[in-house]
Write a protein that holds these residues in place. Structure first.
Motif, PDB file in Angstrom:
ATOM      1  N   MET A 163       0.795  -1.303   0.096  1.00 33.95           N
ATOM      2  CA  MET A 163      -0.044   0.059   0.002  1.00 33.95           C
ATOM      3  C   MET A 163       0.765   1.330  -0.037  1.00 33.95           C
ATOM      4  O   MET A 163       0.683   2.175  -0.896  1.00 33.95           O
ATOM      5  CB  MET A 163      -1.017   0.066   1.350  1.00 33.95           C
ATOM      6  CG  MET A 163      -1.828   1.127   1.448  1.00 33.95           C
ATOM      7  SD  MET A 163      -1.227   2.933   2.283  1.00 33.95           S
ATOM      8  CE  MET A 163      -1.082   2.015   3.839  1.00 33.95           C
ATOM      9  N   LEU A 164       1.914   1.232   0.825  1.00 28.73           N
ATOM     10  CA  LEU A 164       2.883   2.222   0.988  1.00 28.73           C
ATOM     11  C   LEU A 164       3.624   2.744  -0.171  1.00 28.73           C
ATOM     12  O   LEU A 164       3.353   3.843  -0.763  1.00 28.73           O
ATOM     13  CB  LEU A 164       3.578   2.178   2.169  1.00 28.73           C
ATOM     14  CG  LEU A 164       3.151   2.478   3.578  1.00 28.73           C
ATOM     15  CD1 LEU A 164       3.993   2.061   4.666  1.00 28.73           C
ATOM     16  CD2 LEU A 164       2.390   3.822   3.742  1.00 28.73           C
ATOM     17  N   ILE A 165       4.150   1.804  -0.929  1.00 33.27           N
ATOM     18  CA  ILE A 165       5.185   1.913  -2.156  1.00 33.27           C
ATOM     19  C   ILE A 165       4.238   2.323  -2.999  1.00 33.27           C
ATOM     20  O   ILE A 165       4.339   2.948  -4.009  1.00 33.27           O
ATOM     21  CB  ILE A 165       5.750   0.757  -2.273  1.00 33.27           C
ATOM     22  CG1 ILE A 165       6.838   0.524  -1.006  1.00 33.27           C
ATOM     23  CG2 ILE A 165       6.534   0.777  -3.604  1.00 33.27           C
ATOM     24  CD1 ILE A 165       7.702  -0.307  -1.098  1.00 33.27           C
ATOM     25  N   MET A 166       2.976   1.400  -3.281  1.00 31.06           N
ATOM     26  CA  MET A 166       2.064   1.888  -4.721  1.00 31.06           C
ATOM     27  C   MET A 166       1.622   3.498  -4.553  1.00 31.06           C
ATOM     28  O   MET A 166       1.421   3.904  -5.426  1.00 31.06           O
ATOM     29  CB  MET A 166       0.953   0.820  -4.815  1.00 31.06           C
ATOM     30  CG  MET A 166       1.516  -0.576  -5.058  1.00 31.06           C
ATOM     31  SD  MET A 166       0.471  -1.669  -5.755  1.00 31.06           S
ATOM     32  CE  MET A 166       0.158  -1.009  -7.327  1.00 31.06           C
ATOM     33  N   THR A 167       1.128   3.829  -3.429  1.00 26.92           N
ATOM     34  CA  THR A 167       0.526   5.074  -3.344  1.00 26.92           C
ATOM     35  C   THR A 167       1.825   6.231  -3.372  1.00 26.92           C
ATOM     36  O   THR A 167       1.239   7.229  -3.830  1.00 26.92           O
ATOM     37  CB  THR A 167      -0.251   5.493  -1.907  1.00 26.92           C
ATOM     38  OG1 THR A 167       0.780   4.954  -1.007  1.00 26.92           O
ATOM     39  CG2 THR A 167      -1.350   4.520  -1.919  1.00 26.92           C
ATOM     40  N   ALA A 168       2.916   5.653  -3.571  1.00 28.63           N
ATOM     41  CA  ALA A 168       3.819   6.646  -3.718  1.00 28.63           C
ATOM     42  C   ALA A 168       3.762   7.196  -5.499  1.00 28.63           C
ATOM     43  O   ALA A 168       4.369   8.087  -5.649  1.00 28.63           O
ATOM     44  CB  ALA A 168       5.252   6.195  -3.571  1.00 28.63           C
ATOM     45  N   VAL A 169       3.332   6.238  -6.046  1.00 29.28           N
ATOM     46  CA  VAL A 169       3.354   6.637  -7.623  1.00 29.28           C
ATOM     47  C   VAL A 169       2.239   7.644  -7.806  1.00 29.28           C
ATOM     48  O   VAL A 169       2.419   8.687  -8.176  1.00 29.28           O
ATOM     49  CB  VAL A 169       2.688   5.354  -8.391  1.00 29.28           C
ATOM     50  CG1 VAL A 169       2.506   5.660  -9.804  1.00 29.28           C
ATOM     51  CG2 VAL A 169       3.711   4.153  -8.226  1.00 29.28           C
ATOM     52  N   ASP A 170       1.039   7.589  -6.901  1.00 29.59           N
ATOM     53  CA  ASP A 170      -0.021   8.593  -7.079  1.00 29.59           C
ATOM     54  C   ASP A 170       0.554  10.052  -6.409  1.00 29.59           C
ATOM     55  O   ASP A 170       0.390  11.163  -6.970  1.00 29.59           O
ATOM     56  CB  ASP A 170      -1.135   8.300  -6.078  1.00 29.59           C
ATOM     57  CG  ASP A 170      -1.885   7.161  -6.742  1.00 29.59           C
ATOM     58  OD1 ASP A 170      -1.915   6.978  -8.017  1.00 29.59           O
ATOM     59  OD2 ASP A 170      -2.300   6.376  -6.077  1.00 29.59           O
ATOM     60  N   GLY A 172       3.965  10.881  -6.209  1.00 32.74           N
ATOM     61  CA  GLY A 172       4.870  11.423  -6.835  1.00 32.74           C
ATOM     62  C   GLY A 172       4.692  12.227  -8.286  1.00 32.74           C
ATOM     63  O   GLY A 172       5.062  13.386  -8.797  1.00 32.74           O
ATOM     64  N   SER A 173       3.530  11.542  -8.720  1.00 33.13           N
ATOM     65  CA  SER A 173       2.795  11.987 -10.171  1.00 33.13           C
ATOM     66  C   SER A 173       2.105  13.213  -9.907  1.00 33.13           C
ATOM     67  O   SER A 173       1.468  13.696 -10.900  1.00 33.13           O
ATOM     68  CB  SER A 173       2.374  10.939 -10.755  1.00 33.13           C
ATOM     69  OG  SER A 173       0.947  10.308 -10.052  1.00 33.13           O
ATOM     70  N   GLY A 174       1.844  13.603  -8.598  1.00 31.54           N
ATOM     71  CA  GLY A 174       0.937  14.786  -8.523  1.00 31.54           C
ATOM     72  C   GLY A 174      -0.563  14.547  -8.365  1.00 31.54           C
ATOM     73  O   GLY A 174      -1.395  15.276  -8.218  1.00 31.54           O
ATOM     74  N   ASP A 175      -0.925  13.158  -8.758  1.00 33.18           N
ATOM     75  CA  ASP A 175      -2.440  12.618  -8.452  1.00 33.18           C
ATOM     76  C   ASP A 175      -2.914  12.676  -6.998  1.00 33.18           C
ATOM     77  O   ASP A 175      -3.084  11.407  -6.566  1.00 33.18           O
ATOM     78  CB  ASP A 175      -2.529  11.295  -9.329  1.00 33.18           C
ATOM     79  CG  ASP A 175      -3.859  11.000  -9.401  1.00 33.18           C
ATOM     80  OD1 ASP A 175      -4.619  11.770  -9.079  1.00 33.18           O
ATOM     81  OD2 ASP A 175      -4.266   9.995 -10.116  1.00 33.18           O
ATOM     82  N   PHE A 176      -2.978  13.630  -6.459  1.00 32.80           N
ATOM     83  CA  PHE A 176      -3.415  13.453  -5.159  1.00 32.80           C
ATOM     84  C   PHE A 176      -4.912  13.238  -4.724  1.00 32.80           C
ATOM     85  O   PHE A 176      -5.292  12.592  -3.615  1.00 32.80           O
ATOM     86  CB  PHE A 176      -3.133  14.920  -4.434  1.00 32.80           C
ATOM     87  CG  PHE A 176      -1.653  15.075  -3.947  1.00 32.80           C
ATOM     88  CD1 PHE A 176      -0.929  14.539  -2.955  1.00 32.80           C
ATOM     89  CD2 PHE A 176      -0.785  15.888  -4.799  1.00 32.80           C
ATOM     90  CE1 PHE A 176       0.270  14.801  -2.708  1.00 32.80           C
ATOM     91  CE2 PHE A 176       0.528  16.196  -4.741  1.00 32.80           C
ATOM     92  CZ  PHE A 176       0.957  15.490  -3.490  1.00 32.80           C
TER      93      PHE A 176
END
Length: 445
Positions: A163-170, A172-176
């Motif tokens: 969960m923590l690492i996959m939400t890092a994609v959102d 980092g990409s600015g898809d808050f």
């Protein structure tokens, strides 16, 4: 006969300068949008904290002070190694997502999401093995009867890491928007399962531990949904490369998170289960004080990672000053109201825990600012810069605790944690100012 001038030499063609006013309007609109995103993210962060607070109240009410202390023992090593075990994978994935569209990371981020999934499973399994070992050899003698349940709780590590690492994609990409919703649903899983279990068949310590594991599995599912062929599809970059790149962040997180959890470790080893229950029950109570500056850290990390943007000295003055002002403005009423609120919500049996809340509140307030500044330093690609200050603060904290605990009791641990946070805040603020001055040597506030 007409002459064809179709881009025979584009450099020779006149180019009108872009209109100035639309550029200013666009910049103003971007600023409004950024502020709106920050406000919404803060709102979701408070919602997540409210869920965690509700979870803490449920656990305290359902298990009582001693049972709450037993649960704190079962999950202690999971909590201590949760971010340490990520080994910097969160920051590395976040940086790749922020730089999407380059040679290594295509604009389509599904390969990066699959890489994040595999990295999370890898770090989760490795960290789970370490947690199992620590629970086998690292529990105090009078608390070793809790080892079987502690081993059950260690199973949660894989789901939490994914969960923590996959939400890092959102992030980092600015898809808050996606980031906020996924974190909210993940945070809602455990208190939701606890409440459902209480209404259905009741909750004891064993049930709470199994619900903790089930919630981590649901958190992983929330992040995998929408990714085509999550396990079989192509991923990029390779997990081995990500692990290699994440090492400096992993070393930094080792120092940071062990320091942040050191008070809980000292409480487990130096106090009774009942006192540990009181202390652990107050940790989520004071956590809201970290929300605003910690959320600012999400944006500061991205700002640090963006080579086109750099903070100036005046920016640091403004960020640090406003953070201190906000924390002070919220801390004072918090200290006034916390006593009556604990008695009302937790019950009179948790009244002895109020003394810990009074000390942990300023600890939490400073911790939020510290995490925000540290995020910028990491975004600048300098994760090792703050290690020494964490080591010094940890040594000071242990020394003070051992000197004062006979006279002050467990309050000495909370007081020592406050001293440690002050040391780190001053030190990391100096690191940020030095970094900004290096980028803008002529800047003045």
């Amino acid at each position: 006969m007409t002459t064809d001038t179709t881009l025979s030499n584009p450099a020779d063609l006149p180019v009108d300068p872009p209109p100035e006013r639309p550029g200013k309007i666009r910049a103003a609109w971007d600023q409004v949008r950024q502020r709106s995103t920050f406000v919404w993210t803060v709102g979701f962060a408070f919602a997540v904290v409210a869920l965690q607070l509700g979870q803490g109240i449920l656990l305290a009410r359902l298990l009582g002070p001693e049972g709450r202390g037993q649960y704190a023992t079962c999950v202690l090593y999971v909590q201590m190694l949760l971010y340490v075990g990520l080994f910097g994978g969160l920051e590395v994935i976040c940086r790749y997502a922020a730089d999407a569209g380059n040679e290594q990371v295509p604009a389509n981020q599904n390969p990066l999401r699959r890489a994040a999934l595999r990295l999370g499973m890898t770090t989760g399994i490795a960290t789970m093995a370490v947690v199992v070992l620590l629970n086998v050899v690292g529990l105090p003698g009078e608390k070793r009867f809790l080892m079987p349940l502690a081993l059950i709780c260690s199973l949660s590590m894989v789901g939490q890491h994914v969960m923590l690492i996959m939400t890092a994609v959102d992030r980092g990409s600015g898809d808050f928007r996606a980031y906020n919703w996924r974190r909210f649903m993940s945070a809602a899983a455990f208190p939701g399962l606890l409440l459902a279990a209480f209404l259905t068949f009741g909750v004891d310590l064993r049930v709470a531990c199994w619900m903790f594991v089930a919630a981590s599995a649901l958190s992983m599912v929330v992040c995998v949904i929408g990714v085509p062929q999550p396990l079989r599809g192509a991923s990029s970059p390779p997990v081995r490369s990500l692990v290699r790149e994440s090492r400096p962040y992993g070393v930094s997180m080792l120092a940071t998170d062990l320091f942040e959890r050191l008070d809980l470790l000292l409480v487990m080893w130096l106090t009774s289960l009942v006192t540990q229950g009181y202390y652990a029950a107050m940790v989520p109570v004071v956590y809201p004080l970290t929300v605003i500056p910690n959320t600012l850290g999400l944006f500061l990390f991205n700002a640090g990672a963006d080579s086109n943007r750099r903070l100036k000295t005046a920016d640091v003055h403004r960020i640090l000053g406003s953070s201190l002002a906000v924390q002070a403005a919220t801390l004072v009423p918090f200290l006034i109201l916390i006593g009556p609120m604990v008695r009302l919500v937790y019950g009179e049996e948790f009244s002895p825990a109020i003394q810990f809340a009074w000390w942990l509140a300023p600890v939490s307030a400073l911790k939020g600012i510290l995490q925000g500044l540290d995020s910028y330093v990491k975004g600048r690609g300098r994760p090792l810069a703050s290690i020494l200050c964490r080591v010094v603060a940890a040594v000071a904290m242990v020394t003070l605790t051992l000197l004062l605990i006979d006279q002050w009791g467990a309050v000495a641990i909370a007081f020592s944690a406050l001293v440690g946070q002050i040391i780190c805040l001053v030190w990391i603020s100096a690191i940020v100012y030095a970094d900004v001055h290096r980028q803008h040597p002529a800047s003045v506030a």
